[in-house]
Design an enzyme around this catalytic site. Structure first.
Site, PDB file in Angstrom:
ATOM      1  N   HIS A  57      -5.511  -0.742   5.011  1.00 31.01           N
ATOM      2  CA  HIS A  57      -5.101   0.662   4.903  1.00 31.01           C
ATOM      3  C   HIS A  57      -6.198   1.484   5.593  1.00 31.01           C
ATOM      4  O   HIS A  57      -7.200   1.837   4.977  1.00 31.01           O
ATOM      5  CB  HIS A  57      -4.974   1.040   3.423  1.00 31.01           C
ATOM      6  CG  HIS A  57      -4.434   2.417   3.189  1.00 31.01           C
ATOM      7  ND1 HIS A  57      -3.386   2.649   2.334  1.00 31.01           N
ATOM      8  CD2 HIS A  57      -4.799   3.632   3.664  1.00 31.01           C
ATOM      9  CE1 HIS A  57      -3.139   3.956   2.298  1.00 31.01           C
ATOM     10  NE2 HIS A  57      -3.991   4.565   3.107  1.00 31.01           N
TER      11      HIS A  57
ATOM     12  N   CYS B 146      -2.940   7.952   7.562  1.00 34.51           N
ATOM     13  CA  CYS B 146      -3.508   6.590   7.545  1.00 34.51           C
ATOM     14  C   CYS B 146      -2.517   5.612   8.187  1.00 34.51           C
ATOM     15  O   CYS B 146      -1.321   5.876   8.257  1.00 34.51           O
ATOM     16  CB  CYS B 146      -3.770   6.137   6.113  1.00 34.51           C
ATOM     17  SG  CYS B 146      -4.976   7.134   5.222  1.00 34.51           S
TER      18      CYS B 146
ATOM     19  N   THR C 270       0.852  -1.190   0.000  1.00 32.00           N
ATOM     20  CA  THR C 270       0.000   0.000   0.000  1.00 32.00           C
ATOM     21  C   THR C 270       0.881   1.230   0.000  1.00 32.00           C
ATOM     22  O   THR C 270       1.980   1.230   0.569  1.00 32.00           O
ATOM     23  CB  THR C 270      -1.017   0.015   1.167  1.00 32.00           C
ATOM     24  OG1 THR C 270      -2.019   0.989   0.909  1.00 32.00           O
ATOM     25  CG2 THR C 270      -0.367   0.281   2.516  1.00 32.00           C
TER      26      THR C 270
END
Length: 161
Positions: free
Chosen positions: A45, A28, A22
């Site tokens: 994520h 995040c 990711t």
């Protein structure tokens, strides 16, 4: 070997020899789970700490710590993993912008990290490595064969945990 891309507010699992990746982890948090005995890797994520922050009827399970982590654990168990064998690694949760006020709503990165840790603790999953905080973005890649998490941080190079 295939690299399985996990987008924002997304989650997925992988088996050897594949990898999970990711990008764009600012505030995040990338939550990586691994069952070393079954060689099953999972990644979420996470964008926000709590699904109560959602403003629409269509709840994206992968977006929130309180929904993404239980779903990821369930997906791994359905694939043959045992919760008692799963370990966790975390990356991200940066404070990307400086704010003068002490307003807690602006602390998204640290709140995401706290929420992910709470969910993992309640599932009795041990966190064995963490690269969180700071003010730089990250890209992570998990090897489903070895369980090694590679973390690329802007202006800081690559490290493995």
């Amino acid at each position: 070997m295939e690299i399985i891309k996990i987008g924002m507010a997304d989650l997925g699992i992988a088996f050897p020899p594949d990898r999970l990746r990711t990008t764009g982890l600012g505030s995040c948090v990338g939550v990586v789970l691994f069952d070393e005995t079954k060689k099953i890797a999972g990644m979420a994520h996470v964008m926000l700490p709590d699904s109560s922050l959602g403003k629409t009827a269509d709840l994206n399970i992968g977006k929130y710590a309180d929904t993404a982590i239980p779903k990821l654990i369930a997906d791994m168990e359905a694939a043959g993993a045992f919760t008692r064998n799963i370990i966790a690694k975390l990356a991200g949760g940066a404070q990307m912008f400086a704010f003068m006020s002490g307003n807690d709503t602006m602390r998204i990165g640290p709140r995401n990290v706290e929420a992910c840790k709470e969910m993992l603790h309640s599932a009795r999953i041990r966190i064995v490595a963490e690269d969180t905080g700071g003010n730089c973005g990250r890209t992570i890649e998990m090897d489903a064969t070895t369980g090694i998490l590679q973390i690329r941080t802007v202006n800081q190079g690559i490290k493995e945990v």
